[in-house]
Write an enzyme that holds these catalytic residues in place. Sequence first.
Site, short mmCIF file in Angstrom:
data_model
loop_
_atom_site.label_atom_id
_atom_site.label_comp_id
_atom_site.label_asym_id
_atom_site.label_seq_id
_atom_site.Cartn_x
_atom_site.Cartn_y
_atom_site.Cartn_z
N LYS A 10 0.77 -1.13 -0.17
CA LYS A 10 0.11 0.02 0.01
C LYS A 10 0.81 1.25 0.05
O LYS A 10 1.68 1.30 0.66
CB LYS A 10 -0.96 -0.01 1.26
CG LYS A 10 -1.51 1.21 1.55
CD LYS A 10 -1.62 1.56 3.00
CE LYS A 10 -0.35 2.37 3.38
NZ LYS A 10 -0.43 2.98 4.64
N ASP A 138 -6.61 0.62 7.91
CA ASP A 138 -6.09 0.55 6.54
C ASP A 138 -6.55 -0.74 5.76
O ASP A 138 -6.44 -0.88 4.65
CB ASP A 138 -4.66 0.37 6.21
CG ASP A 138 -3.76 1.93 6.45
OD1 ASP A 138 -4.83 2.88 6.38
OD2 ASP A 138 -2.66 1.96 6.42
O1 C5P Z 1 -6.04 0.73 12.83
P1 C5P Z 1 -4.67 0.42 13.01
O2 C5P Z 1 -4.45 -0.40 14.05
O3 C5P Z 1 -3.92 -0.05 11.98
O4 C5P Z 1 -3.88 1.82 13.37
C1 C5P Z 1 -2.63 1.78 14.18
C2 C5P Z 1 -2.47 2.88 14.74
O5 C5P Z 1 -2.21 4.14 14.03
C3 C5P Z 1 -3.62 3.37 15.87
O6 C5P Z 1 -3.82 2.82 17.14
C4 C5P Z 1 -3.49 5.05 15.91
O7 C5P Z 1 -2.34 5.19 16.72
C5 C5P Z 1 -2.93 5.34 14.72
N1 C5P Z 1 -3.91 5.80 13.49
C6 C5P Z 1 -4.40 6.95 13.84
N2 C5P Z 1 -5.33 7.79 12.86
C7 C5P Z 1 -5.82 6.98 11.68
C8 C5P Z 1 -5.19 5.51 11.53
C9 C5P Z 1 -4.31 5.03 12.63
O8 C5P Z 1 -4.22 7.71 14.84
N3 C5P Z 1 -6.62 7.27 10.89
#
Ligand code: C5P
Length: 280
Positions: A10, A138
């Site tokens: 990605k 994502d």
């Molecule tokens: O959703 P995912 O577990 O992949 O996201 C990892 C971390 O990235 C989250 O815990 C958060 O700290 C950060 N994040 C964020 N805002 C987003 C996507 C991810 O703050 N839109």
Amino acid sequence: MTDSEIAFAKINLALHVRRRRDDGYHELETIFAFARHGDRVSALGGPPRLTIEGPFADVLRGEDPEDNLVMRAARGLYRLADAGSPPAIHLDKRLPVAAGIGGGSADAAAVLRLLCRRLGLSIETPEVMALAADLGADVPACLMSRSVRGDARGDILRPIDGSGLSDIPLLLVNPGVPLSTGPVFKAWDGTDRGPLASGDPLEAALAGRNDLEPPALQLCPVIGEVIALLAAQPGCTLARMSGSGATCFALFESADQRDAASEAAFAEHPGWWRLASSLR
Ligand code: C5P
């Protein structure tokens, strides 16, 4: 019927961070695009378990495979479909880990595509999309694995006309420093630098930014060297960090110029990871 799927790398062609939300996430505006290359996931016979090999398998060795997003995706989908136990999964880990190019999210999404095919489910089923969003912000975009605009946490997707993006020569370079997503978002300074343009996705990307670059640079200064090296290569039309880093990407006018840039990066930094690909 093929029993494997590529977990396409990605790339965030642009990533505007607009504000911090109460749930700890951030409101984003991003253009997701995908490389033609990635990890590979395969379904095997036998009870549900995860085996991992490949150049970056060692990084994951210390972790409990049961907690891997791949197995959570497989179990979640089979539960949703009331289909019993998922099959064993084999992961060929070719992309660096904690690198801003999807990683675990792309692997989980590839498993969802693979197992949806087995179960005769559409990946666009609302329940499958909801499972994907639960697995990570994502994962829905990685499930689609085509150029798409992402809003909110990056999980509200709007199709874009990606025809101008397809086949653009792409080089990914990672300086070999893992960078976790959470700390990079945490180091963002909270300043809204404005929206991502709508309309032609390449023009919007060129006019856009990655707002996570400054905080990532604070944590991992070598990213600045990667971007400078890529930007200086003949034929480079855009050099930027992807996601929360530390992988940076560059788009090129021609495949020859991309390959020359890859050689130049190797000559200066033989230890850096490189992938010559093109946008899907
Ligand atoms: O959703 P995912 O577990 O992949 O996201 C990892 C971390 O990235 C989250 O815990 C958060 O700290 C950060 N994040 C964020 N805002 C987003 C996507 C991810 O703050 N839109």
